[in-house]
Design a protein around this motif. Sequence first.
Motif, PDB file in Angstrom:
ATOM      1  N   ARG A 313       1.051  -1.150  -0.064  1.00 15.85           N
ATOM      2  CA  ARG A 313       0.059   0.027  -0.109  1.00 15.85           C
ATOM      3  C   ARG A 313       0.786   1.192   0.023  1.00 15.85           C
ATOM      4  O   ARG A 313       0.101   2.280   0.221  1.00 15.85           O
ATOM      5  CB  ARG A 313      -1.136  -0.026   1.354  1.00 15.85           C
ATOM      6  CG  ARG A 313      -1.868  -1.161   1.315  1.00 15.85           C
ATOM      7  CD  ARG A 313      -2.964  -0.690   1.981  1.00 15.85           C
ATOM      8  NE  ARG A 313      -3.652  -1.927   2.742  1.00 15.85           N
ATOM      9  CZ  ARG A 313      -4.506  -1.714   3.927  1.00 15.85           C
ATOM     10  NH1 ARG A 313      -4.253  -0.862   4.493  1.00 15.85           N
ATOM     11  NH2 ARG A 313      -4.611  -2.800   4.233  1.00 15.85           N
ATOM     12  N   ALA A 315       2.901   4.636  -0.764  1.00 18.14           N
ATOM     13  CA  ALA A 315       2.547   5.560  -1.776  1.00 18.14           C
ATOM     14  C   ALA A 315       3.715   5.635  -2.785  1.00 18.14           C
ATOM     15  O   ALA A 315       4.674   5.446  -2.485  1.00 18.14           O
ATOM     16  CB  ALA A 315       2.676   6.908  -1.181  1.00 18.14           C
ATOM     17  N   LEU A 348       0.464   8.007   3.776  1.00 21.69           N
ATOM     18  CA  LEU A 348      -0.013   9.382   3.384  1.00 21.69           C
ATOM     19  C   LEU A 348      -1.040   9.827   4.739  1.00 21.69           C
ATOM     20  O   LEU A 348      -1.895   9.189   5.057  1.00 21.69           O
ATOM     21  CB  LEU A 348      -0.823   9.733   2.076  1.00 21.69           C
ATOM     22  CG  LEU A 348      -0.112   9.509   0.944  1.00 21.69           C
ATOM     23  CD1 LEU A 348      -1.040   9.551  -0.361  1.00 21.69           C
ATOM     24  CD2 LEU A 348       1.147  10.505   0.877  1.00 21.69           C
ATOM     25  N   GLN A 420       4.013  16.450   4.762  1.00 21.24           N
ATOM     26  CA  GLN A 420       2.589  16.241   4.421  1.00 21.24           C
ATOM     27  C   GLN A 420       1.869  16.950   5.331  1.00 21.24           C
ATOM     28  O   GLN A 420       0.923  17.540   4.900  1.00 21.24           O
ATOM     29  CB  GLN A 420       2.489  14.873   4.916  1.00 21.24           C
ATOM     30  CG  GLN A 420       3.128  13.767   3.728  1.00 21.24           C
ATOM     31  CD  GLN A 420       2.870  12.304   4.058  1.00 21.24           C
ATOM     32  OE1 GLN A 420       1.869  11.839   4.807  1.00 21.24           O
ATOM     33  NE2 GLN A 420       3.656  11.455   3.670  1.00 21.24           N
ATOM     34  N   ALA A 468      -5.827  14.807  -4.478  1.00 23.34           N
ATOM     35  CA  ALA A 468      -6.152  13.514  -3.890  1.00 23.34           C
ATOM     36  C   ALA A 468      -5.501  13.315  -2.777  1.00 23.34           C
ATOM     37  O   ALA A 468      -5.866  12.600  -1.938  1.00 23.34           O
ATOM     38  CB  ALA A 468      -6.315  12.332  -4.834  1.00 23.34           C
ATOM     39  N   ASN A 469      -4.053  13.464  -2.948  1.00 21.17           N
ATOM     40  CA  ASN A 469      -2.995  13.120  -1.846  1.00 21.17           C
ATOM     41  C   ASN A 469      -3.386  13.979  -0.713  1.00 21.17           C
ATOM     42  O   ASN A 469      -3.138  13.537   0.442  1.00 21.17           O
ATOM     43  CB  ASN A 469      -1.641  13.127  -2.562  1.00 21.17           C
ATOM     44  CG  ASN A 469      -1.156  12.088  -3.512  1.00 21.17           C
ATOM     45  OD1 ASN A 469      -2.066  10.988  -3.536  1.00 21.17           O
ATOM     46  ND2 ASN A 469      -0.298  12.338  -4.386  1.00 21.17           N
ATOM     47  N   GLU A 472      -6.316  12.764   1.148  1.00 26.05           N
ATOM     48  CA  GLU A 472      -5.801  11.532   1.884  1.00 26.05           C
ATOM     49  C   GLU A 472      -5.091  11.992   2.969  1.00 26.05           C
ATOM     50  O   GLU A 472      -5.289  11.279   4.144  1.00 26.05           O
ATOM     51  CB  GLU A 472      -5.142  10.651   1.026  1.00 26.05           C
ATOM     52  CG  GLU A 472      -5.026   9.300   1.393  1.00 26.05           C
ATOM     53  CD  GLU A 472      -4.311   8.261   0.503  1.00 26.05           C
ATOM     54  OE1 GLU A 472      -4.557   8.536  -0.490  1.00 26.05           O
ATOM     55  OE2 GLU A 472      -3.818   7.169   1.336  1.00 26.05           O
ATOM     56  N   PHE A 475      -7.442  13.424   5.533  1.00 26.57           N
ATOM     57  CA  PHE A 475      -8.670  12.743   6.416  1.00 26.57           C
ATOM     58  C   PHE A 475      -7.857  11.789   7.428  1.00 26.57           C
ATOM     59  O   PHE A 475      -8.368  11.419   8.234  1.00 26.57           O
ATOM     60  CB  PHE A 475      -9.366  11.655   5.155  1.00 26.57           C
ATOM     61  CG  PHE A 475     -10.286  12.219   4.264  1.00 26.57           C
ATOM     62  CD1 PHE A 475     -11.308  12.899   5.060  1.00 26.57           C
ATOM     63  CD2 PHE A 475     -10.335  12.470   2.980  1.00 26.57           C
ATOM     64  CE1 PHE A 475     -12.317  13.449   4.470  1.00 26.57           C
ATOM     65  CE2 PHE A 475     -11.393  13.112   2.219  1.00 26.57           C
ATOM     66  CZ  PHE A 475     -12.431  13.497   2.817  1.00 26.57           C
ATOM     67  N   ASN A 476      -6.770  11.396   7.139  1.00 27.69           N
ATOM     68  CA  ASN A 476      -5.902  10.412   7.942  1.00 27.69           C
ATOM     69  C   ASN A 476      -5.369  11.106   9.142  1.00 27.69           C
ATOM     70  O   ASN A 476      -5.546  10.619  10.157  1.00 27.69           O
ATOM     71  CB  ASN A 476      -4.850   9.527   7.111  1.00 27.69           C
ATOM     72  CG  ASN A 476      -5.409   8.490   5.893  1.00 27.69           C
ATOM     73  OD1 ASN A 476      -6.635   8.279   6.096  1.00 27.69           O
ATOM     74  ND2 ASN A 476      -4.791   8.237   5.099  1.00 27.69           N
ATOM     75  N   ARG A 493     -12.421  19.642  -0.896  1.00 29.25           N
ATOM     76  CA  ARG A 493     -13.366  18.291  -1.110  1.00 29.25           C
ATOM     77  C   ARG A 493     -13.906  18.533  -2.629  1.00 29.25           C
ATOM     78  O   ARG A 493     -13.906  17.545  -3.314  1.00 29.25           O
ATOM     79  CB  ARG A 493     -14.279  18.066  -0.214  1.00 29.25           C
ATOM     80  CG  ARG A 493     -13.482  17.729   1.156  1.00 29.25           C
ATOM     81  CD  ARG A 493     -14.603  17.428   2.125  1.00 29.25           C
ATOM     82  NE  ARG A 493     -15.304  16.093   2.091  1.00 29.25           N
ATOM     83  CZ  ARG A 493     -15.662  15.370   3.143  1.00 29.25           C
ATOM     84  NH1 ARG A 493     -15.734  16.114   4.192  1.00 29.25           N
ATOM     85  NH2 ARG A 493     -16.492  14.458   2.686  1.00 29.25           N
TER      86      ARG A 493
END
Length: 507
Positions: A313, A315, A348, A420, A468-469, A472, A475-476, A493
């Motif tokens: 998984r 990135a 991410l 990030q 999108a990254n 992500e 959200f995480n 969004r």
Amino acid sequence: MNTPRFHTVGIVGTGAMGRGIAQIAAQAGSTVLLFDTQADAIAKARDALGAQWDKLVDKGRLDATDAAAHKQRLRPAARLAELAGCDLVVEAIVEKLDVKQGLFAELEGVVGPDAVLATNTSSLSVTAIAAGLKRPQRFAGYHFFNPVPLMKVVEVIAGLKTAAATCAALTDYARQMGHTPVQAADTPGFIVNHAGRGYGTEALRIVSEGVADFATIDRILRDQVGFKLGPFELFDLTALDVSHPVMESIFRQYYDEPRYRPSVITAQRLAGGVLGRKTGEGFYRYVDGSAQLAPEPAAPRVDDIPPVWVSTRAARRAELYQLLKDLGAKIETGQSPSPQALTLVAPLGFDVTTVAVVERLDPARTIGIDMLVEDAATRRRVLATNPATRSDMRDAAHALFARDGKAVSVIRDSGGFVTQRVVATIVNIAADICQQRVCSPQDLETAVTLGLGYPLGPLAMGDRWGPANILEVLFNLQTVYGDPRYRPSPWLRRRGAIGLSLMHEEA
Ligand code: NAI
């Protein structure tokens, strides 16, 4: 030279900002009247500007006759009443609402009915300053940055009652002075000071969690994202007696919005007088004006690097494989790591610990690498351990990723690494500025690149590393921290799927 939009400009308050505005106004051909309540302030301002122009003549960058004409256009005003003939008055006095209100009430009785009145406030509401005025339609914010002649952007701010023509005139005049005007709604921090909340505040939060020290965070953000100054170098340059109150003011004005929450670290340093360059000590110590930096720890020497297994998984997994090949690693391709393998994850937003647990990996051999930014575009690789990571695995990973000479930082586990977190926070706050319609997306990008010196506008930054990254990551981070601070803006969004710097206005 074109006829200036304002023929005679009054400057009230001839400190750092007032004299800068006076300089560019005189250079644009306006006659500039200088007023200040402090006895020698006007003479000091004229002397400083005269010396500035003389220096430019010496360097061959200004004609001697032009310099003489600029000087001649600067005139002292002994009393406020002498500003009667001005068609524009710009105020740059102390940042106190009642003092500014009092000044403008007095000025209304001095200038003609069509004169424009402007405030250079950086943190007060333009609408509030105009509250007592008889003609608030001719009043606006005109927010310059320090040093004015070099910082080529100005925010033109409409209060609730400001007429469009007032902003239009100030906008035209800004261009005549060689500045780029941007239009901002009267909201806390306007554009630049609001957009700037993402960088330093998130970096402080990372330090407060013990993830990495100041110098490491500065190195990571310079080398991975291309910021000219790391957030702590920037704090030292600006000085905490300026930056900390801005953080508090914007947070309070937005009724304690968690995105803008200031840090106890800067509050304590401010109280202790550890302000930055100007006091000789901030996050760094300064000797003769230069920061004293401890050398970066060298990469460990490891003769026998174990085989490497990469999470399915991860990135940029294909890119990470290629990088490992280029670095000469032995790569395992089985479904799960062998008992000897160094196990790499590249999340991410999630932390290394969570990923190791969820993917049923042995945390003692698991290391994270930040792959938000592609390896070819970064001058530094960032690895993160988790609390169980064995030191031999950490050293092996460090040595492996430093094999081609690229810098490597090893930090402690945190959701989202340094880049990030900081980039996602900057993009998210920028998106929220668009959501609130503080300004247009174009003006946001212009204001931030010119006013904050970021390598890219925040929306372009989001597009550069993938909306999108970024979503992500947010959200995480929200899951890891349970903190509304990372709640993605609805604007992000919605635009995430089509690109952030798409510059058309929504219907
Ligand atoms: P400063 O302290 O260098 O200069 C202020 C000047 O105003 C002083 O010469 C003082 O004698 C004079 N003054 C004070 N009260 C007065 C009054 N009632 N009437 C006439 N003169 C008066 O301050 P600075 O840094 O130039 O800031 C001025 C304004 O610009 C403030 O509103 C500040 O928030 C804003 N600003 C400051 C920036 C900065 O980086 N320094 C950036 C953008 C805005």
